[in-house]
Design a protein around this motif. Structure first.
Motif, short mmCIF file in Angstrom:
data_model
loop_
_atom_site.label_atom_id
_atom_site.label_comp_id
_atom_site.label_asym_id
_atom_site.label_seq_id
_atom_site.Cartn_x
_atom_site.Cartn_y
_atom_site.Cartn_z
N GLU A 1 0.83 -1.26 0.28
CA GLU A 1 0.38 0.19 -0.11
C GLU A 1 1.04 1.15 -0.51
O GLU A 1 0.56 2.56 -0.27
CB GLU A 1 -0.78 -0.08 1.32
N ASN A 2 2.26 1.20 0.16
CA ASN A 2 3.32 2.66 -0.22
C ASN A 2 3.49 2.34 -1.89
O ASN A 2 3.88 1.25 -1.84
CB ASN A 2 3.94 2.23 0.77
N GLN B 1 9.79 7.85 0.57
CA GLN B 1 8.13 7.19 0.54
C GLN B 1 7.03 8.56 0.14
O GLN B 1 7.67 9.77 1.32
CB GLN B 1 7.97 6.55 1.73
N VAL B 2 6.34 8.49 -0.92
CA VAL B 2 5.83 9.85 -0.53
C VAL B 2 4.04 9.10 0.22
O VAL B 2 3.82 8.02 0.00
CB VAL B 2 5.51 10.21 -1.92
N ARG B 3 3.40 10.34 -0.46
CA ARG B 3 1.63 9.75 0.10
C ARG B 3 0.99 10.95 -1.39
O ARG B 3 1.59 11.80 -1.03
CB ARG B 3 1.06 11.01 1.39
N THR B 4 0.39 10.39 -1.82
CA THR B 4 -0.02 10.53 -2.76
C THR B 4 -1.64 10.93 -3.18
O THR B 4 -1.81 10.08 -1.89
CB THR B 4 -0.08 9.61 -4.29
N ASP C 1 2.40 14.57 0.33
CA ASP C 1 3.52 14.66 1.53
C ASP C 1 4.39 13.79 0.69
O ASP C 1 4.84 12.82 0.24
CB ASP C 1 3.06 13.56 2.41
N GLY C 2 5.78 13.99 1.17
CA GLY C 2 7.16 13.84 0.75
C GLY C 2 7.69 14.40 -0.09
O GLY C 2 9.57 14.01 0.21
#
Length: 363
Positions: free
Chosen positions: A282-283, A298-301, A313-314
């Motif tokens: 899930e990352n 690692q980023v949040r899309t 974020d990231g």
């Protein structure tokens, strides 16, 4: 002679080994990747749904009584104005009843006038006059009932619109409730579509929508949200939203299915191409390059639109990430960036390869 052949074979073997070493060295070169900066991009939150087109006004006119049709006053698909006569049923009996009631009403009124004149001279009682007044009123009511019976047998359009195809003919005997024709006002279309309760907060009256019909895939139809049903469907947990679309050219027909798109919110935020993302469970991750080595971040899309992915974020705007070659690299691996580095590597290898040839010529 044998010694010469042995020397030649040895030279050939050494040359082959030298070529393999060069190939291995070339294979160990750092992979070439392409970088791109994180740039702001416009993202629009959308609600997609499938709706059913309905006429602005629509009614099916039926026969009010059991009777024979005398006349039909419309053609297939024709426009009828408000109040226009659509069909006339047989009214001979009602016309005769009206004539009798009108005759009785005239007679009752004449008798009433005579009694009032006699009463004025003292030759008639008030009771006789009141009785005659009642008789005159009864005759008027019978005449009104006969007129209503005639009007019931004349079917009129309640509003202006286009009629459906005619499936009945003059002379046919119809029973009460038999369909005569359907009148539809399609000057504008009511488009009903479901929206999940979780998205209802994004909707408001007057919000623009775009709808596309399968019959006209290249022609979007634009309208606005009119109202939201205050009651949700307990099975689907969705509410029916009604939008209104102009339909002056009458291309949209009641019953059509249309795909609906509503832009509920827009924002401009940092984004990267979809090719830059690497998923692991899930990352989501991207690769940056620091000191010639790949670094996994690692980023949040968020939303994905037009080949771009919103970065929640990231990463920060302007930061450079790997967009091509992500499948060839790992975290901490040395990489080459840009065509200039690649060309430089190729020119150095070519210079080394030329050295033995130059020495051979000198010897």
């Amino acid at each position: 002679m044998r010694m010469i052949l042995t020397l030649c074979a040895s030279a050939t073997l050494l040359a082959a080994c030298g070529g393999n070493d060069a190939a291995l060295k070339k294979g160990r070169e750092a992979p070439l990747v392409t970088l791109a900066a994180v740039q702001p991009a416009r993202f629009v939150e959308r609600i997609d749904a499938v709706g059913t087109a309905r006429a602005n006004e629509q009614v099916t006119l039926t026969a009010p009584v059991t009777q024979r049709i005398v006349r039909l006053n419309f053609d297939d698909g024709a426009y009828v104005a408000k109040g226009q006569v659509i069909a006339v049923l047989e009214t001979a009996t009602q016309s005769a009843q009206l004539a009798q009631a009108q005759a009785r009403a005239r007679e009752a009124h004449q008798q009433l006038e005579r009694l009032e004149a006699l009463k004025a001279r003292g030759f008639a009682t008030r009771s006789a006059v009141d009785t005659q007044v009642a008789l005159a009123g009864q005759a008027n009511a019978q005449a009104a009932e006969a007129r209503a019976g005639i009007n019931d047998r004349v079917v009129r359009a309640p509003f202006g619109g286009w009629v459906s195809l005619r499936n009945i003919s003059a002379g046919a005997v119809v029973t009460a409730g038999t369909e005569i024709v359907t009148v539809s006002d399609v000057s504008r279309i009511k488009l009903d579509f479901p929206v999940p309760e979780t998205l209802l907060a994004r909707l408001k009256p007057g919000q623009p929508i775009v709808a596309v019909a399968a019959a006209y895939p290249d022609q979007p139809f634009r309208g606005t949200v009119d109202t939201v049903d205050p009651v949700l469907n307990p099975q689907t947990r969705a509410a029916t939203v009604r939008a209104v679309l102009a339909n002056g050219d009458r291309r949209l027909k009641p019953g059509m299915l249309l795909t609906v798109t509503i832009e509920s919110a827009e924002r401009t935020v940092p984004a990267v191409p979809e090719l830059a993302l690497v998923g692991e469970g899930e990352n989501m991750f991207v690769f940056t390059v620091e000191n010639g080595k790949a670094k996994r971040v690692q980023v949040r899309t968020g939303l994905r639109q037009n080949g771009m992915v919103e970065i929640v974020d990231g990463l920060r705007a302007g930061q450079r990430v790997v967009t091509e070659g992500v499948v060839k690299i790992a975290d901490g691996q040395a990489v080459r960036t840009g065509a200039a580095d690649n060309a430089k590597g190729r020119s150095g290898a070519a210079a080394k390869a030329d050295e033995p040839k130059a020495g051979g010529k000198a010897g």
